[in-house]
Design a protein around this motif. Structure first.
Motif, mmCIF file in Angstrom:
data_model
loop_
_atom_site.group_PDB
_atom_site.id
_atom_site.type_symbol
_atom_site.label_atom_id
_atom_site.label_comp_id
_atom_site.label_asym_id
_atom_site.label_seq_id
_atom_site.Cartn_x
_atom_site.Cartn_y
_atom_site.Cartn_z
ATOM 1 N N ILE A 1 0.837 -1.204 0.000
ATOM 2 C CA ILE A 1 0.000 0.000 0.000
ATOM 3 C C ILE A 1 0.873 1.256 0.000
ATOM 4 C CG2 ILE A 1 -1.526 1.396 1.468
ATOM 5 C CD1 ILE A 1 -3.088 -0.659 -0.101
ATOM 6 N N ARG A 2 1.967 1.219 0.754
ATOM 7 C CA ARG A 2 2.888 2.366 0.781
ATOM 8 C C ARG A 2 3.350 2.708 -0.647
ATOM 9 N NH1 ARG A 2 7.235 0.344 4.023
ATOM 10 N NH2 ARG A 2 5.887 0.479 5.844
ATOM 11 N N GLU A 3 3.670 1.695 -1.430
ATOM 12 C CA GLU A 3 4.142 1.934 -2.803
ATOM 13 C C GLU A 3 3.009 2.403 -3.715
ATOM 14 O OE1 GLU A 3 7.287 2.119 -2.834
ATOM 15 O OE2 GLU A 3 7.162 1.308 -0.795
ATOM 16 N N ALA A 4 1.817 1.847 -3.498
ATOM 17 C CA ALA A 4 0.671 2.274 -4.314
ATOM 18 C C ALA A 4 0.352 3.746 -4.047
ATOM 19 C CB ALA A 4 -0.539 1.400 -4.008
ATOM 20 N N VAL A 5 0.518 4.159 -2.785
ATOM 21 C CA VAL A 5 0.252 5.560 -2.433
ATOM 22 C C VAL A 5 1.286 6.488 -3.085
ATOM 23 C CG1 VAL A 5 0.221 7.202 -0.499
ATOM 24 C CG2 VAL A 5 -1.056 5.045 -0.342
ATOM 25 N N LYS A 6 2.528 6.010 -3.191
ATOM 26 C CA LYS A 6 3.547 6.790 -3.918
ATOM 27 C C LYS A 6 3.088 7.082 -5.343
ATOM 28 C CE LYS A 6 7.858 5.077 -1.911
ATOM 29 N NZ LYS A 6 8.892 4.030 -2.106
ATOM 30 N N VAL A 7 2.485 6.076 -5.945
ATOM 31 C CA VAL A 7 2.035 6.223 -7.330
ATOM 32 C C VAL A 7 0.865 7.212 -7.406
ATOM 33 C CG1 VAL A 7 0.986 4.969 -9.265
ATOM 34 C CG2 VAL A 7 2.930 3.972 -8.020
ATOM 35 N N LEU B 1 -17.807 3.214 3.586
ATOM 36 C CA LEU B 1 -19.095 3.598 3.009
ATOM 37 C C LEU B 1 -19.085 5.046 2.513
ATOM 38 C CD1 LEU B 1 -21.489 1.908 5.611
ATOM 39 C CD2 LEU B 1 -21.353 1.344 3.167
ATOM 40 N N ALA B 2 -18.301 5.890 3.193
ATOM 41 C CA ALA B 2 -18.287 7.312 2.850
ATOM 42 C C ALA B 2 -17.342 7.630 1.691
ATOM 43 C CB ALA B 2 -17.879 8.130 4.087
ATOM 44 N N ALA B 3 -16.438 6.718 1.378
ATOM 45 C CA ALA B 3 -15.394 7.010 0.378
ATOM 46 C C ALA B 3 -15.875 6.786 -1.052
ATOM 47 C CB ALA B 3 -14.185 6.121 0.659
ATOM 48 N N ASP B 4 -15.143 7.374 -2.002
ATOM 49 C CA ASP B 4 -15.425 7.121 -3.421
ATOM 50 C C ASP B 4 -14.913 5.748 -3.834
ATOM 51 O OD1 ASP B 4 -16.561 9.697 -3.980
ATOM 52 O OD2 ASP B 4 -14.536 10.510 -3.751
ATOM 53 N N ALA B 5 -13.892 5.265 -3.119
ATOM 54 C CA ALA B 5 -13.326 3.945 -3.419
ATOM 55 C C ALA B 5 -12.529 3.480 -2.211
ATOM 56 C CB ALA B 5 -12.420 4.011 -4.643
ATOM 57 N N VAL B 6 -12.318 2.170 -2.152
ATOM 58 C CA VAL B 6 -11.532 1.576 -1.068
ATOM 59 C C VAL B 6 -10.298 0.917 -1.667
ATOM 60 C CG1 VAL B 6 -11.516 -0.157 0.776
ATOM 61 C CG2 VAL B 6 -13.625 1.113 0.274
ATOM 62 N N LEU B 7 -9.146 1.206 -1.068
ATOM 63 C CA LEU B 7 -7.895 0.559 -1.481
ATOM 64 C C LEU B 7 -7.410 -0.278 -0.307
ATOM 65 C CD1 LEU B 7 -5.659 0.387 -3.668
ATOM 66 C CD2 LEU B 7 -4.586 2.373 -2.577
ATOM 67 N N LEU B 8 -7.183 -1.577 -0.573
ATOM 68 C CA LEU B 8 -6.884 -2.490 0.526
ATOM 69 C C LEU B 8 -5.623 -3.298 0.239
ATOM 70 C CD1 LEU B 8 -9.605 -4.498 2.355
ATOM 71 C CD2 LEU B 8 -7.578 -5.692 1.615
ATOM 72 N N GLY B 9 -4.834 -3.520 1.284
ATOM 73 C CA GLY B 9 -3.605 -4.308 1.126
ATOM 74 C C GLY B 9 -3.892 -5.785 1.254
ATOM 75 N N ALA B 10 -3.795 -6.313 2.458
ATOM 76 C CA ALA B 10 -4.066 -7.740 2.691
ATOM 77 C C ALA B 10 -4.307 -7.932 4.178
ATOM 78 C CB ALA B 10 -2.885 -8.584 2.235
#
Ligand code: IPM
Ligand code: MG
Length: 361
Positions: free
Chosen positions: A20-26, A66-75
């Motif tokens: 997730i840390r790397e995805a956030v960099k992107v 529920l409030a977000a436009d999308a959810v990003l999840l690691g594992a």
């Protein structure tokens, strides 16, 4: 200033945190590049949440999702929590999010990058050019069916789970699959075990009925055991595969090896509204915390999020192009490494993708 998007971010456990840390960099690089605004709200789920508050799926994390436009999840998950009651296991959070957000359609694309053909244990001529979309039903089947549990009867224990599908559940996932096939090579394979299971016979019947709404899509059926074999022997025959929750779980891990590594496969979980994006791999406790994980599945999940939830198809394509460029430039994490390539850790891989994203047009 571009539009702002709220994203609920749940790193979870093990390598989830690292990828997730790397995805956030992107995402950060994308914000710089395009002026789009991403408001990231971090929440706790899984073992991390259990350790912090005794609950793997805290109410505030659900609220956030529920409030977000999308959810990003690691594992989620790990041996530390394996002895726990099912009700408080880390996996509860993942299943709870899928259920509460009503994310019934799980898209797991399997693409083979030319650069990674050597990384697959299968022969190059078998995996070259493979482009399969696995659509896994995600909120039904034996994962959620009742009754379930372990009970004691006549002094011995009995474990029970229930494999169940309603026709509505089958029809709505079938429609997603037919519609997806229509956008691709117009071939849909439905996978079941109708020779043994009644719920699977209903699955086959309802998928066939739904197919009448899509006369331009060619529909085939296959038993899951045969499909498991054909995925390895002749994967080129497949375009879109639609299947049940349990079979989709198993077949998608298998199909990951066509792509070289489970560290390459992203996913999108969609419902009537909203979406959740996560790599298909788990928390991999054996390599966690050592900068060994492959963050590309999560970065490619970000691309799916941009496309399916944030209406940013150009940005999605840019992220995918950056990943391809990094592979072309020879960067490899350990899971996809081969002689002559540049071996990097998760952090350096994330840096490389972010840098390419900023430099390509
Ligand atoms: C997946 C995972 C999950 C599942 C686990 C972690 C509960 O294997 O997303 O494929 O079985 O659905
Ligand atoms: Mg799985």
């Amino acid at each position: 200033m571009g539009q702002r998007h709220t994203i609920a971010v749940f790193p979870g456990d093990g390598i989830g945190v690292e990828v997730i840390r790397e995805a956030v960099k992107v995402l950060d690089a994308l914000a710089v590049k395009t002026g789009a605004g991403f408001d990231l709200e971090y929440g706790l789920i899984g073992g991390a949440a259990y350790d912090a508050c005794g609950d793997p799926f805290p109410a505030e994390s659900l609220e956030m999702a529920l409030a977000a436009d999308a959810v990003l999840l690691g594992a989620v998950g790990g041996p530390k929590w394996e002895g726990l009651d099912y009700g408080v296991r880390p996996e509860r959070a993942l299943l709870g999010l899928r259920e509460k957000l009503n994310l019934f359609a799980n898209l797991r694309p399997v693409n083979v990058y030319d650069e990674l053909i050597a990384a697959s244990p299968l022969k190059p001529e078998i995996v070259q050019g493979i482009d399969i979309l696995i659509i896994r039903e995600l909120t039904g089947d034996v994962y959620f069916g009742r009754p379930r549990g372990i009970r004691v009867e006549n002094g011995r224990r009995i474990g029970v789970n229930t494999m169940v599908y309603t026709e509505e559940e089958i029809r709505r996932i079938a429609r997603v699959a037919f519609a997806a096939a229509r956008q691709r090579r117009k071939r849909l394979l439905s996978v079941d075990k109708a020779n043994v299971l009644e719920s699977a016979q209903l699955w086959r019947d309802v998928v066939t009925e739904t197919g009448r709404e899509y006369p331009d899509v060619e529909l085939r059926h296959m038993y899951v055991d045969n499909c498991a074999m054909q995925l390895i022997s002749r994967p080129a025959q497949f375009d879109v595969i639609v299947t049940t929750n349990m079979f989709g779980d198993i077949l998608s891990d298998e199909a990951a090896m066509i792509a070289g590594s489970i560290g390459m496969l992203p996913s999108a979980s969609l419902g009537e509204r909203g979406g959740m994006y996560e790599p298909i791999h788990g928390a991999a406790p054996d390599i966690a915390g050592r900068d060994l994980a492959n963050p590309l599945a999560t970065i490619l999940s970000v691309a799916m999020m941009l496309r399916h939830s944030l209406a940013m198809p150009r940005e999605a394509a840019a992220v995918e192009a950056a990943v391809r460029q990094v592979l072309r430039d020879g960067y490899r994490t350990k899971d996809i490494h081969h002689e002559g390539a540049i071996l990097v850790g998760a952090a350096a891989m994330g840096d490389a993708v972010a840098a390419r994203l900023l430099s390509i047009g």
